[in-house]
Design a protein around this motif. Structure first.
Motif, PDB file in Angstrom:
ATOM      1  N   PHE B  38       0.842  -1.194   0.000  1.00 45.82           N
ATOM      2  CA  PHE B  38       0.000   0.000   0.000  1.00 45.82           C
ATOM      3  C   PHE B  38       0.879   1.246   0.000  1.00 45.82           C
ATOM      4  N   GLN B  39       1.809   1.236   0.933  1.00 44.61           N
ATOM      5  CA  GLN B  39       2.815   2.289   0.991  1.00 44.61           C
ATOM      6  C   GLN B  39       4.113   1.613   1.390  1.00 44.61           C
ATOM      7  N   ALA B  40       5.176   2.408   1.495  1.00 43.71           N
ATOM      8  CA  ALA B  40       6.487   1.814   1.750  1.00 43.71           C
ATOM      9  C   ALA B  40       6.484   0.934   3.005  1.00 43.71           C
ATOM     10  N   ASN B  41       5.782   1.330   4.042  1.00 44.79           N
ATOM     11  CA  ASN B  41       5.856   0.590   5.302  1.00 44.79           C
ATOM     12  C   ASN B  41       4.634  -0.273   5.583  1.00 44.79           C
ATOM     13  N   GLU B  42       3.759  -0.376   4.613  1.00 43.99           N
ATOM     14  CA  GLU B  42       2.524  -1.103   4.839  1.00 43.99           C
ATOM     15  C   GLU B  42       2.436  -2.199   3.778  1.00 43.99           C
ATOM     16  N   LYS B  43       2.834  -3.408   4.141  1.00 41.12           N
ATOM     17  CA  LYS B  43       2.960  -4.465   3.145  1.00 41.12           C
ATOM     18  C   LYS B  43       2.049  -5.639   3.461  1.00 41.12           C
ATOM     19  N   VAL B  44       1.509  -6.238   2.414  1.00 40.27           N
ATOM     20  CA  VAL B  44       0.735  -7.462   2.554  1.00 40.27           C
ATOM     21  C   VAL B  44       1.426  -8.551   1.737  1.00 40.27           C
ATOM     22  N   ASN B  45       1.739  -9.679   2.370  1.00 45.99           N
ATOM     23  CA  ASN B  45       2.151 -10.880   1.647  1.00 45.99           C
ATOM     24  C   ASN B  45       1.042 -11.880   1.833  1.00 45.99           C
ATOM     25  N   ALA B  46       0.642 -12.541   0.794  1.00 47.72           N
ATOM     26  CA  ALA B  46      -0.417 -13.516   0.961  1.00 47.72           C
ATOM     27  C   ALA B  46      -0.189 -14.711   0.054  1.00 47.72           C
ATOM     28  N   TYR B  47      -0.663 -15.848   0.534  1.00 46.63           N
ATOM     29  CA  TYR B  47      -0.572 -17.110  -0.181  1.00 46.63           C
ATOM     30  C   TYR B  47      -1.982 -17.668  -0.174  1.00 46.63           C
ATOM     31  N   ALA B  48      -2.505 -18.021  -1.328  1.00 42.93           N
ATOM     32  CA  ALA B  48      -3.914 -18.398  -1.366  1.00 42.93           C
ATOM     33  C   ALA B  48      -4.200 -19.568  -2.284  1.00 42.93           C
ATOM     34  N   LYS B  49      -5.202 -20.329  -1.891  1.00 45.77           N
ATOM     35  CA  LYS B  49      -5.858 -21.293  -2.770  1.00 45.77           C
ATOM     36  C   LYS B  49      -6.987 -20.522  -3.426  1.00 45.77           C
ATOM     37  N   TYR B  50      -7.066 -20.611  -4.736  1.00 44.00           N
ATOM     38  CA  TYR B  50      -7.895 -19.696  -5.501  1.00 44.00           C
ATOM     39  C   TYR B  50      -8.739 -20.506  -6.480  1.00 44.00           C
ATOM     40  N   ASP B  51     -10.043 -20.385  -6.376  1.00 40.24           N
ATOM     41  CA  ASP B  51     -10.927 -21.020  -7.353  1.00 40.24           C
ATOM     42  C   ASP B  51     -11.639 -19.912  -8.124  1.00 40.24           C
ATOM     43  N   TYR B  52     -11.643 -20.032  -9.425  1.00 41.47           N
ATOM     44  CA  TYR B  52     -12.112 -18.945 -10.292  1.00 41.47           C
ATOM     45  C   TYR B  52     -13.038 -19.524 -11.355  1.00 41.47           C
ATOM     46  N   ASP B  53     -14.235 -18.979 -11.441  1.00 40.61           N
ATOM     47  CA  ASP B  53     -15.221 -19.440 -12.430  1.00 40.61           C
ATOM     48  C   ASP B  53     -15.573 -18.268 -13.336  1.00 40.61           C
ATOM     49  N   ALA B  54     -15.013 -18.283 -14.544  1.00 41.46           N
ATOM     50  CA  ALA B  54     -15.204 -17.164 -15.471  1.00 41.46           C
ATOM     51  C   ALA B  54     -16.660 -17.032 -15.894  1.00 41.46           C
ATOM     52  N   ASP B 170      -3.032   4.053  -7.586  1.00 41.21           N
ATOM     53  CA  ASP B 170      -2.488   5.045  -6.650  1.00 41.21           C
ATOM     54  C   ASP B 170      -2.764   4.633  -5.212  1.00 41.21           C
ATOM     55  N   LYS B 171      -3.904   3.956  -5.023  1.00 44.45           N
ATOM     56  CA  LYS B 171      -4.322   3.597  -3.671  1.00 44.45           C
ATOM     57  C   LYS B 171      -3.481   2.451  -3.100  1.00 44.45           C
ATOM     58  N   THR B 172      -3.162   1.467  -3.950  1.00 40.55           N
ATOM     59  CA  THR B 172      -2.517   0.251  -3.454  1.00 40.55           C
ATOM     60  C   THR B 172      -1.026   0.182  -3.750  1.00 40.55           C
ATOM     61  N   GLY B 173      -0.531   0.982  -4.675  1.00 43.84           N
ATOM     62  CA  GLY B 173       0.844   0.792  -5.151  1.00 43.84           C
ATOM     63  C   GLY B 173       0.885  -0.448  -6.040  1.00 43.84           C
ATOM     64  N   TRP B 174       2.077  -1.001  -6.244  1.00 44.67           N
ATOM     65  CA  TRP B 174       2.200  -2.181  -7.083  1.00 44.67           C
ATOM     66  C   TRP B 174       1.749  -3.429  -6.339  1.00 44.67           C
ATOM     67  N   VAL B 175       0.891  -4.202  -6.978  1.00 42.12           N
ATOM     68  CA  VAL B 175       0.442  -5.479  -6.431  1.00 42.12           C
ATOM     69  C   VAL B 175       0.996  -6.568  -7.354  1.00 42.12           C
ATOM     70  N   LEU B 176       1.923  -7.354  -6.848  1.00 38.51           N
ATOM     71  CA  LEU B 176       2.559  -8.405  -7.648  1.00 38.51           C
ATOM     72  C   LEU B 176       1.941  -9.745  -7.286  1.00 38.51           C
ATOM     73  N   THR B 177       1.434 -10.452  -8.266  1.00 36.35           N
ATOM     74  CA  THR B 177       0.826 -11.749  -8.004  1.00 36.35           C
ATOM     75  C   THR B 177       1.409 -12.789  -8.952  1.00 36.35           C
ATOM     76  N   THR B 178       1.866 -13.894  -8.391  1.00 40.32           N
ATOM     77  CA  THR B 178       2.366 -15.013  -9.190  1.00 40.32           C
ATOM     78  C   THR B 178       1.400 -16.177  -9.023  1.00 40.32           C
ATOM     79  N   PHE B 179       0.939 -16.728 -10.140  1.00 37.78           N
ATOM     80  CA  PHE B 179       0.020 -17.867 -10.123  1.00 37.78           C
ATOM     81  C   PHE B 179       0.795 -19.141 -10.430  1.00 37.78           C
TER      82      PHE B 179
END
Lengths: 220, 220
Positions: B38-54, B170-179
């Motif tokens: 979100f900002q330099a000092n506010e970080k989220v790391n997450a690992y998820a099981k993800y089910d997606y139905d287009a 602008d709100k979140t900054g860069w969100v990097l996601t690897t699938f």
């Protein structure tokens, strides 16, 4: 970092056949993209053609990128067995010849003491050509000053081909490198010879030995 | 960023058969790793099981990670067609039910106006199982406030399978996601049903509609 390691460990689960550390003991040609952040405001992005000879301990890279918001081009030939590095300036047809520490050659490998974080499929295993089976490894390396460098590398399960590496040193911060378009073999073996106009270059024997990072001091 | 785009463009060269934007119009199960700053000092790391139905416009993710140096667990079911999001707390057997904007469903796709940055092989093309042919695309999306969100996505050439996405607001900054570990299909179709103990949950109709990022406000 600890959380990331924990999360990746959960991804491993129970591996029936655990992957083994491996070494890429061949000649390859590759492309890489590097993001190097010395400090928060001092960043290097680079894109390079990379030729690597594990047996001859030779590396040639032709790199372009940006350093401190200025673009640069760089052509370097690192001959670890001879202990010599050439930084080649094609425009001026000049060469800088530096000493290189032979022990600074780090083969493209997963060392035997590395920790397996997980085996995953990049993409999908549901169709042909849709996925790539890779292993991610973590390790530490003691530094002469008593510190610890850390690294995280992803290599393919088949062929021990590097996909990405992340290396941390106190001096450089995290260096992220993504490899791609890797071809086993080399189209021109003369890539590992210095150009003719380098023959007159004199070795500065009094200067400190160069290493991979000091190359950036010679940026054109 | 501009240098990176320039460098990637050089990697493209002359493509005889240019890749086309694509859409993943199926059900998949995947794992993802996200780094959100979100900002330099506010970080989220997450690992998820993800089910997606287009087709059904449904997403279920069971996530664990760290946010502001605290670990969290999160189980959320997003039903875009119904305009409802459930945040599920298995420990207390409670559910939070929020409104969801239907138009916030973004299919996993490369939109038609995306710019191709390059086609590369992750790993090597020299042996079977050693490489993955992927395309990297860049795009921008106008925001309601007059700004521009930017994104960079890598999808496989065969199957239109996501490998990684980078999204900037602008709100979140860069969100990097690897699938990874993507499987076409779903092992349990009930993943898209709310658990029984959610049946009594009442929709807070006066609250603002939720979106993907507001989920983090409901962290257990």
């Amino acid at each position: 970092m600890r959380t990331f390691v924990l999360l990746m460990c959960l991804a491993v689960g129970c591996l029936a056949q655990a992957p083994h550390p491996c070494i890429l003991a061949i000649i390859i040609s590759a492309i890489y993209l590097t993001f190097l952040s010395f400090q928060a405001n001092e960043k290097v992005n680079a894109y390079a053609k990379y030729d690597y000879d594990a047996l001859g301990e030779r590396i040639r890279f032709k790199e372009m990128g940006s350093y401190e918001n200025k673009t640069f081009g760089l052509d370097a030939l690192l001959l670890f067995r001879e202990g010599v590095m050439y930084t080649i300036n094609h425009k001026n047809r000049t060469c800088k010849k530096d000493r290189l520490k032979k022990e600074d050659f780090h083969p493209m490998e997963i060392p035997a003491d590395a920790t397996l974080l997980g085996q995953v499929i990049l993409g999908s295993s549901s169709g042909p050509g849709q996925g790539l089976l890779v292993n991610t490894w973590y390790g530490e390396r003691a530094t002469p000053t008593g510190g610890k460098d850390k690294w995280l590398s992803t290599f393919t399960e088949f062929g021990c081909i590097p996909v990405s590496t992340t290396y941390y040193t106190d001096k450089t911060g995290w260096v992220l490198t993504t490899f791609f378009n890797i071809v086993v073999g080399i189209d021109d073996p003369q890539q590992f010879f210095p150009p003719k106009f380098c023959q007159g270059a004199e070795l500065d024997a009094t200067a400190d030995a160069a290493n991979f990072y000091s190359v950036f001091k010679n940026i054109n």
